[in-house]
Design a protein around this motif. Structure first.
Motif, PDB file in Angstrom:
ATOM      1  N   UNK A 104       0.802  -1.202   0.000  1.00  0.00           N
ATOM      2  CA  UNK A 104       0.000   0.000   0.000  1.00  0.00           C
ATOM      3  C   UNK A 104       0.840   1.259   0.000  1.00  0.00           C
ATOM      4  N   UNK A 105       0.155   2.374   0.029  1.00  0.00           N
ATOM      5  CA  UNK A 105       0.789   3.692   0.060  1.00  0.00           C
ATOM      6  C   UNK A 105      -0.024   4.587   0.987  1.00  0.00           C
ATOM      7  N   UNK A 106       0.484   5.808   1.196  1.00  0.00           N
ATOM      8  CA  UNK A 106      -0.178   6.746   2.107  1.00  0.00           C
ATOM      9  C   UNK A 106      -0.427   8.051   1.366  1.00  0.00           C
ATOM     10  N   UNK A 107      -1.680   8.525   1.434  1.00  0.00           N
ATOM     11  CA  UNK A 107      -2.033   9.820   0.855  1.00  0.00           C
ATOM     12  C   UNK A 107      -2.160  10.841   1.985  1.00  0.00           C
ATOM     13  N   UNK A 137       7.518   1.210   5.207  1.00  0.00           N
ATOM     14  CA  UNK A 137       8.372   1.875   4.208  1.00  0.00           C
ATOM     15  C   UNK A 137       7.575   2.371   3.009  1.00  0.00           C
ATOM     16  N   UNK A 138       6.266   2.526   3.195  1.00  0.00           N
ATOM     17  CA  UNK A 138       5.409   2.943   2.080  1.00  0.00           C
ATOM     18  C   UNK A 138       5.662   4.406   1.710  1.00  0.00           C
ATOM     19  N   UNK A 139       5.495   4.706   0.428  1.00  0.00           N
ATOM     20  CA  UNK A 139       5.639   6.088  -0.035  1.00  0.00           C
ATOM     21  C   UNK A 139       4.490   6.948   0.482  1.00  0.00           C
ATOM     22  N   UNK A 140       4.804   8.198   0.795  1.00  0.00           N
ATOM     23  CA  UNK A 140       3.811   9.174   1.249  1.00  0.00           C
ATOM     24  C   UNK A 140       3.627  10.190   0.132  1.00  0.00           C
TER      25      UNK A 140
END
Length: 617
Positions: A104-107, A137-140
């Motif tokens: 997953x990722x973070x918005x 380690x997900x992209x923000x």
């Protein structure tokens, strides 16, 4: 690829989806009026290759949030820059992790409302929140939902992930958890959901759970596009026939293979580290499985309490049946506190509640079910217990017939009815049965022998196979269901021997005469004839089938073979049995009712179905 948006209420999930796709996923009038998401919303772009599930953020609608999450999906955790991580941010992240989402990722939304200093601070809070989780380690991606240009990087990232995604469940039989059901004019009933495993095609027949009703797939929309088929991980709408709208609801399943109704489930439970108290035996819980929500209790196997942050095997005792498979994830919430208690992974299940959960060796048997490889689990169960129930194992592990056959072909043993038995276990029971019969004959020389239920420790499911094999090897004989040593002879008193000589000849017929008929024919008292026949029954020479009706074992075996052959294609009617055998209607009914009592057949309306093979009389 399906992207599930999660996060606290009013952190901008719905507006972010609209910015990315142009679709407003709040479809309900109440959602429009209150300005918050209540139920699941869906949007698709790129001709259906990328889909979005917008879940409610308010804690009162947590059951709808869980219904929108599946382990194959890609998570997008939405956090507002002005608020930072909030209670539902943490709970939604816990649920994503417990369900088994792995990527997953973070918005980071509403960046237009904060300065650079606050933006750096909230990013540090997010790193703290996600530490030790699959989003560590997900992209923000900083976003402003009012400025579409700020979401380009996020959209490019999601498209790249969609290109790389593949399903590991495509070869398993089809399963789909239903989250919506409605009717379309001119088409009929339509159900929607996420495909958990396998593929489905137009005109395929599926089974509805919990009703077990067969349904036919008339049409498919996968990722909001017309399609001839759809596979694991896709959001899918199926136009089906075979059930009415009122017979289907959220939480039901459509399956390619049979699904058992399970009321007791063994799970590997992980209690969240921040759960506020120790978990007690028989704690009332909410159970979330895919799109279903039900209630039940936690039954601990050893300890009286489980501490927060610990993991153990426990039982979930359900108030309503669940359609689980091995490896399915459950979200467990405490009823009284109304917070998430932890997550559970299904390892075993039973149709009925157990009476002795803490019996010796039960935990050891469950340990064999912990792995994800059915072949290893089956081999371990076979080693530990000696017997593997084939249909139960196949259903729990979501295997098709070919897959189960391949698995059994790698194991050491052989199949008996619906069980696969290890060679060592089978041979040990043969040896023990023969030893028991020898001991019984020595201790009671005048006894005619042992019936199958007289062999102590011989499982009922294996008894007929073990004993019949010993008979085939000429190590035992079977006379009227009584097992004897080959050299053992039935000694009859002189008077009974003379009676038996006459009775054997009279009963040697498929249509055995009644004792009343014999009494009239021989002009003997009926009670004397029945007295002798009952003595002969004790010695296994005749079988008491019905009131005033006795049969020779070999003649009853002939009738049993007829029933077995006739029920192989369809249920058996009395008239058909009568016509095939030539016996009278009343005798046909008496014989079939005797087979019912022995558990060989079962009456359904005016017909019979075969329950198990005849093991000889």
């Amino acid at each position: 690829m399906i992207v599930t948006l999660a996060g606290h209420v009013d952190h901008g999930k719905t507006s972010l989806v609209q910015c990315l796709t142009g679709v407003d996923t709040d479809r309900l009038a109440e959602e429009k009026a209150r300005g918050l998401t209540i139920d699941l919303g869906f949007a698709y772009i790129d001709e259906g290759r990328l889909g979005f599930v917008d879940v409610p953020g308010h804690h009162k609608f947590i059951h709808n949030m869980v219904a929108g999450v599946a382990s194959q999906q890609y998570a997008l955790l939405v956090i507002a820059a002005d608020d930072g991580p909030m209670p539902q941010s943490r709970e939604h992240l816990d649920i994503l992790q417990l369900v088994g989402v792995q990527a997953g990722a973070i918005a980071l939304t509403k960046i237009d409302r904060v300065d650079t200093h606050r933006l750096q601070a909230v990013q540090a809070e997010i790193e703290q929140l996600t530490a030790g989780t699959f989003l560590a380690n997900a992209e923000i991606f900083p976003c402003c939902n009012l400025e579409r240009d700020t979401t380009h990087a996020l959209l490019d990232h999601l498209r790249a992930q969609a290109e790389q995604q593949h399903s590991s469940n495509a070869e398993q039989p089809f399963r789909m958890a239903l989250d919506r059901v409605f009717s379309v004019r001119g088409a009929g009933v339509v159900v929607t959901g996420t495909i958990h495993s396998g593929t489905v095609a137009v005109d395929q027949t599926l089974t509805h759970f919990p009703s077990h009703t067969p349904v036919r797939v008339r049409g498919i929309r996968a990722q909001d596009q017309e399609a001839p088929s759809a596979g694991a991980g896709s959001r899918c709408a199926l136009n089906i026939s075979g059930l009415n709208l009122q017979d289907i609801r959220r939480g039901d399943w459509l399956n390619a293979t049979a699904q058992e109704n399970y009321l007791e489930i063994a799970v590997q439970l992980r209690v969240l580290g921040d759960f506020p108290r120790a978990v007690k035996h028989w704690t009332p819980i909410h159970i979330y499985h895919a799109t279903s929500h039900s209630t039940g209790r936690l039954a601990l196997l050893d300890e009286q309490r489980l501490q927060p942050g610990t993991e153990d095997i426990v039982h979930v005792v359900c108030d309503a049946p669940l359609g689980v498979r091995h490896g399915d994830r459950l979200i467990i919430r405490d009823q009284s506190l109304d917070v998430t208690l932890g997550g559970a992974r299904v390892i075993w299940a039973a149709p009925e509640p157990m009476r002795r959960r803490r019996r010796p060796n039960h935990r050891a048997a469950l340990q064999a079910c912990l792995g994800d490889d059915p072949e290893i689990s089956a081999a371990q169960q076979l080693e530990d217990t000696g017997v593997l129930p084939i249909t139960a194992f196949k259903q729990l592990w979501n295997l098709d017939r070919a897959g189960m056959d391949r698995l059994l072909g790698k194991l050491d043993g052989h199949q008996h009815d619906d069980n696969f038995v290890s060679s060592g276990f089978w041979q040990a029971h043969k040896t023990r049965a023969l030893e028991q019969l020898n001991a019984h004959t020595m201790e009671q020389p005048s006894s005619p022998g042992l019936r199958s239920n007289g062999f102590a420790g011989l499982p009922r499911s294996l008894a007929s196979g073990v004993l019949n094999e010993l008979v085939a090897e000429k190590k035992m004989t079977n006379q009227g269901g009584i097992y004897q040593l080959p050299e053992q002879k039935v000694e009859l008193p002189p008077a009974l021997a003379r009676s038996w000589q006459q009775l054997e000849q009279a009963l040697d017929n498929l249509q055995a005469p009644s004792t009343g008929d014999l009494a009239k024919q021989w002009r003997h008292p009926q009670q004397n004839i029945e007295r002798d026949l009952k003595e002969l029954t004790k010695r296994g020479l005749v079988i008491h089938v019905a009131n005033h009706r006795f049969y020779l074992p070999r003649r009853l075996n002939e009738l049993a073979k007829v029933v077995e052959e006739m029920t192989s294609a369809a249920p058996l009617a009395v008239k058909a049995f009568r016509d095939q055998t030539g016996v009278g209607r009343n005798i046909a009914i008496e014989v079939l009712e005797y087979f019912d009592r022995r558990g060989y057949t079962r009456r359904q309306d005016n017909e019979r179905i075969l329950l198990r093979k005849f093991d000889g009389f």
